[in-house]
Write a protein that holds these residues in place. Structure first.
Motif, PDB file in Angstrom:
ATOM      1  N   VAL A  22       0.860  -1.190   0.000  1.00 13.39           N
ATOM      2  CA  VAL A  22       0.000   0.000   0.000  1.00 13.39           C
ATOM      3  C   VAL A  22       0.894   1.237   0.000  1.00 13.39           C
ATOM      4  O   VAL A  22       1.684   1.446   0.920  1.00 13.39           O
ATOM      5  N   GLU A  23       0.771   2.025  -1.050  1.00 18.55           N
ATOM      6  CA  GLU A  23       1.566   3.244  -1.159  1.00 18.55           C
ATOM      7  C   GLU A  23       0.867   4.378  -0.410  1.00 18.55           C
ATOM      8  O   GLU A  23      -0.359   4.453  -0.381  1.00 18.55           O
ATOM      9  N   TRP A  24       1.647   5.242   0.185  1.00 18.34           N
ATOM     10  CA  TRP A  24       1.100   6.430   0.818  1.00 18.34           C
ATOM     11  C   TRP A  24       1.926   7.645   0.404  1.00 18.34           C
ATOM     12  O   TRP A  24       3.103   7.527   0.063  1.00 18.34           O
ATOM     13  N   GLU A  25       1.290   8.780   0.423  1.00 16.33           N
ATOM     14  CA  GLU A  25       2.000  10.026   0.165  1.00 16.33           C
ATOM     15  C   GLU A  25       1.374  11.136   0.992  1.00 16.33           C
ATOM     16  O   GLU A  25       0.183  11.106   1.319  1.00 16.33           O
ATOM     17  N   ILE A  26       2.211  12.122   1.316  1.00 11.04           N
ATOM     18  CA  ILE A  26       1.770  13.250   2.121  1.00 11.04           C
ATOM     19  C   ILE A  26       2.286  14.522   1.471  1.00 11.04           C
ATOM     20  O   ILE A  26       3.409  14.558   0.954  1.00 11.04           O
ATOM     21  N   ALA A  27       1.428  15.542   1.448  1.00 11.28           N
ATOM     22  CA  ALA A  27       1.742  16.764   0.706  1.00 11.28           C
ATOM     23  C   ALA A  27       1.304  17.986   1.491  1.00 11.28           C
ATOM     24  O   ALA A  27       0.523  17.898   2.450  1.00 11.28           O
ATOM     25  N   ARG A  47       4.349  17.521  -2.844  1.00 10.27           N
ATOM     26  CA  ARG A  47       4.553  16.320  -2.028  1.00 10.27           C
ATOM     27  C   ARG A  47       5.826  16.449  -1.204  1.00 10.27           C
ATOM     28  O   ARG A  47       6.844  16.947  -1.683  1.00 10.27           O
ATOM     29  N   VAL A  48       5.756  15.960   0.034  1.00  6.70           N
ATOM     30  CA  VAL A  48       6.929  16.057   0.908  1.00  6.70           C
ATOM     31  C   VAL A  48       7.427  14.696   1.384  1.00  6.70           C
ATOM     32  O   VAL A  48       8.591  14.546   1.742  1.00  6.70           O
ATOM     33  N   ARG A  49       6.554  13.691   1.432  1.00  6.26           N
ATOM     34  CA  ARG A  49       6.973  12.353   1.859  1.00  6.26           C
ATOM     35  C   ARG A  49       6.126  11.317   1.127  1.00  6.26           C
ATOM     36  O   ARG A  49       4.968  11.562   0.789  1.00  6.26           O
ATOM     37  N   ARG A  50       6.711  10.160   0.901  1.00  7.40           N
ATOM     38  CA  ARG A  50       5.981   9.041   0.307  1.00  7.40           C
ATOM     39  C   ARG A  50       6.633   7.750   0.769  1.00  7.40           C
ATOM     40  O   ARG A  50       7.789   7.727   1.191  1.00  7.40           O
ATOM     41  N   PHE A 107      -1.734  16.996   3.913  1.00  5.78           N
ATOM     42  CA  PHE A 107      -2.754  16.153   3.304  1.00  5.78           C
ATOM     43  C   PHE A 107      -2.112  14.826   2.918  1.00  5.78           C
ATOM     44  O   PHE A 107      -0.947  14.783   2.530  1.00  5.78           O
ATOM     45  N   TYR A 108      -2.883  13.746   3.006  1.00 11.99           N
ATOM     46  CA  TYR A 108      -2.318  12.422   2.746  1.00 11.99           C
ATOM     47  C   TYR A 108      -3.353  11.539   2.055  1.00 11.99           C
ATOM     48  O   TYR A 108      -4.561  11.796   2.108  1.00 11.99           O
ATOM     49  N   ARG A 109      -2.859  10.487   1.421  1.00  8.17           N
ATOM     50  CA  ARG A 109      -3.736   9.499   0.787  1.00  8.17           C
ATOM     51  C   ARG A 109      -2.943   8.222   0.570  1.00  8.17           C
ATOM     52  O   ARG A 109      -1.712   8.182   0.697  1.00  8.17           O
ATOM     53  N   PHE A 110      -3.682   7.157   0.217  1.00 10.10           N
ATOM     54  CA  PHE A 110      -3.112   5.840  -0.012  1.00 10.10           C
ATOM     55  C   PHE A 110      -3.494   5.360  -1.406  1.00 10.10           C
ATOM     56  O   PHE A 110      -4.495   5.791  -1.984  1.00 10.10           O
ATOM     57  N   ARG A 111      -2.688   4.411  -1.920  1.00 11.47           N
ATOM     58  CA  ARG A 111      -3.026   3.721  -3.158  1.00 11.47           C
ATOM     59  C   ARG A 111      -2.757   2.233  -2.958  1.00 11.47           C
ATOM     60  O   ARG A 111      -1.719   1.828  -2.426  1.00 11.47           O
ATOM     61  N   ALA A 112      -3.712   1.411  -3.399  1.00 13.34           N
ATOM     62  CA  ALA A 112      -3.542  -0.047  -3.428  1.00 13.34           C
ATOM     63  C   ALA A 112      -3.987  -0.522  -4.802  1.00 13.34           C
ATOM     64  O   ALA A 112      -5.144  -0.321  -5.185  1.00 13.34           O
ATOM     65  N   GLY A 113      -3.076  -1.139  -5.555  1.00 10.13           N
ATOM     66  CA  GLY A 113      -3.391  -1.509  -6.927  1.00 10.13           C
ATOM     67  C   GLY A 113      -3.737  -0.246  -7.706  1.00 10.13           C
ATOM     68  O   GLY A 113      -2.995   0.722  -7.715  1.00 10.13           O
ATOM     69  N   GLY A 114      -4.903  -0.271  -8.362  1.00 12.34           N
ATOM     70  CA  GLY A 114      -5.339   0.902  -9.114  1.00 12.34           C
ATOM     71  C   GLY A 114      -6.295   1.792  -8.347  1.00 12.34           C
ATOM     72  O   GLY A 114      -6.883   2.705  -8.932  1.00 12.34           O
ATOM     73  N   ASP A 115      -6.488   1.532  -7.043  1.00 17.58           N
ATOM     74  CA  ASP A 115      -7.473   2.280  -6.267  1.00 17.58           C
ATOM     75  C   ASP A 115      -6.793   3.310  -5.384  1.00 17.58           C
ATOM     76  O   ASP A 115      -5.768   3.037  -4.744  1.00 17.58           O
ATOM     77  N   LEU A 116      -7.424   4.487  -5.321  1.00 20.12           N
ATOM     78  CA  LEU A 116      -6.913   5.600  -4.544  1.00 20.12           C
ATOM     79  C   LEU A 116      -7.878   5.886  -3.399  1.00 20.12           C
ATOM     80  O   LEU A 116      -9.095   5.867  -3.571  1.00 20.12           O
TER      81      LEU A 116
END
Length: 531
Positions: free
Chosen positions: A82-87, A95-98, A125-134
């Motif tokens: 699971v990818e995550w990123e924060i901006a 973006r500042v971290r991933r 602000f942050y979010r996740f990605r799993a496969g093709g879903d955000l």
């Protein structure tokens, strides 16, 4: 930044590359290289928690079939990256971290990404990605290092089947630095054939009391599907601790509830297995850091968060280390000898030392204790010749209360304030060295908050409140309300204020919000005053 709910839930997709892999620990599951989900894997939304000056923990759980009866949320026994990123902005142009976390079947494919390297006192602000879903976009804030002010809300007791979480929708619109949850995030009882006031039909497994890991997972899942609760989690970082209903009503350390309701909790091994299941599901569904991850039936929930020199937050656990309730629990008028035994503890010796030593060393203006059940003495019988005490509260552990208040006084702890949940009613109280002496020094102020929904619709007063506030039996109680809602606390170097926000109706959705009372404490002058 003004972030409306539509904007909070709106997402702009972006590809991620060059992301370092951070293993989440051993898993027996094989990797799922290209996951494709039958439903939305982010049905529970996102959350953040335990803010530090340089980071927060980010949370989600993959569950495309969130109420699957096997408790797996529709996920296979495979590991998912699971990818995550924060901006710095909600469009993720800065973006500042991933990073990447491994969602494992052993932890119900939950994700706890502990992000560091952020700036203090900043909105992200942050979010996740799993496969093709955000995932939805969450908003969080790091702890400030030199704040001029700090604002937080505290809440507790959110019984899903007794009321809608309208209060959380209003809370999400507040301007807060964080949310403090003081326990009873869910209730272990069956939800009823129609989900109580929710008017939904659920599988028979939801009609019984929770006992197993699958039971607890699905009860958390049911709770986390609420859109208003998700909105509040998405809007602010949360700091959480548990009370009793996350496991079982009125549990006490190694002791199950005296009334077993036909369940085998009095067997020590069965009780520890149930606790372990409840602890694991709690961790899986909330934004907690690795030190709070349970080891079977053991977990360390008490911890301390600093907000510069303005405020130290001492998060307590009054369940895991307490002695058993005496005299059969409940409210009793003939239990003074047992409840006042000098060796009795509600915190346990280690936590008690940790609290008093840490508060004594604090250089902050305000020392806030995040506590589960009422510290203040409460005579629950208005007859001045009969004293009735609630034995699950600190009234059932009077020696421990004396050690707490005397310890704060002797260490000259700066401006102690206790915020409390559990009792499904709001109370403002002065905490003194001797509740029997109206002239005893005031050591601290206690702001007890009402429930989000437990107890169904409330009222400005009720029979219990009338007993507490009449007859002069509790002169240290300043105010009481039995309505539902949450409390907003605003701290500055000069004063701390608590505003009680209530939703008049919870048995139907869409109620409004109003402030029914506000009290303040001036720095250096303990005791609450109405504003």
């Amino acid at each position: 930044m003004d972030l409306t709910r539509r904007r909070l839930l709106g997402l702009a997709g972006a590809s991620l590359g060059g992301i370092a892999l951070h293993a989440a620990g051993f898993s027996a599951g094989t990797a799922w290289a290209a996951p494709r989900f039958a439903g939305d894997p982010f049905a529970f939304g996102v959350a953040s928690g335990d803010p530090l000056p340089d980071g927060v923990v980010l949370w989600t759980r993959l569950a495309p079939d969130p109420l699957a009866l096997d408790g797996r949320g529709g996920m296979p026994e495979r590991v998912v990256a699971v990818e995550w990123e924060i901006a710095e902005d909600e469009r993720f142009t800065r973006r500042v971290r991933r990073g990447v976390e491994q969602a494992t079947p052993e932890l119900a494919h939950s994700v706890h990404a502990e992000v560091t390297g952020l700036a203090p006192g900043r909105e992200y602000f942050y979010r996740f990605r799993a496969g093709g879903d955000l995932s939805p976009v969450g908003r969080t804030r790091t702890a400030p290092t030199d704040p001029a002010a700090l604002t937080f809300a505290f809440a507790s007791c959110q019984c899903w089947y007794e009321g809608f979480y309208t209060a959380y929708r209003h809370m999400a619109a507040e301007d807060l630095d964080l949310v403090l949850h003081l326990g009873d995030y869910l209730y272990e009882y069956g939800v009823g054939e129609t989900g109580g006031v929710r008017g939904v039909t659920l599988d028979a497994s939801f009609q019984r009391e929770t006992l197993t890991l699958v039971d607890y997972r699905n009860r958390h899942a049911l709770t986390r599907l609420d859109a208003d609760l998700q909105a509040a989690h998405q809007a602010f970082p949360w700091v959480l601790t548990w009370d009793d209903h996350e496991v079982e009503n009125n549990w006490a350390g190694d002791f199950a509830q005296l009334d077993t309701d036909g369940y085998p909790d009095q067997d020590p091994e069965a009780w520890r297995a149930r606790k372990a299941a409840a602890f694991q599901a709690y961790y899986e569904h909330l934004p907690l850091r690795l030190p709070q991850r349970p080891n079977g039936a053991e977990a360390r929930m008490y911890r301390r968060l600093a907000f510069g020199r303005l405020l130290d937050l001492h998060v307590l656990d009054t369940r895991s280390h307490r002695d058993d309730q005496v005299c059969g629990d409940g409210i009793k008028s003939d239990c003074d000898v047992e409840r006042s035994a000098p060796e009795r503890s509600i915190l346990g010796a280690e936590q008690e030392r940790w609290l008093l030593d840490g508060a004594g060393r604090s250089g902050a203006t305000w020392n806030v204790l995040a506590n589960q059940t009422l510290v203040a003495q409460v005579d629950q019988n208005p007859d001045p010749f009969v004293h009735a005490s609630g034995l699950d509260m600190w009234d059932g552990y009077t020696a421990a209360r004396d050690r707490l208040l005397t310890g704060l006084w002797e260490r000259n702890v700066a401006n102690p304030v206790v915020v409390t949940g559990d009792i499904h009613r709001a109370v403002v109280a002065d905490l003194t060295l001797d509740f029997a002496d109206e002239n005893a020094p005031v050591v601290a102020t206690e702001f007890a908050g009402t429930s989000i929904s437990s107890g169904k619709d409330g009222a400005p007063t009720d029979e219990i409140g009338a007993a507490w506030m009449t007859g002069g039996v509790n002169p240290h109680l300043k105010w009481h309300s039995a309505q539902r809602g949450y409390t907003v606390v605003h701290a500055t170097p000069q004063a701390l204020t608590a505003s009680y926000r209530v939703t008049p109706v919870v048995t139907v959705p869409g109620s409004g919000i109003q402030t029914v009372a506000a009290f303040g404490v001036a720095a250096g002058r303990p005791g609450a005053q109405p504003l």
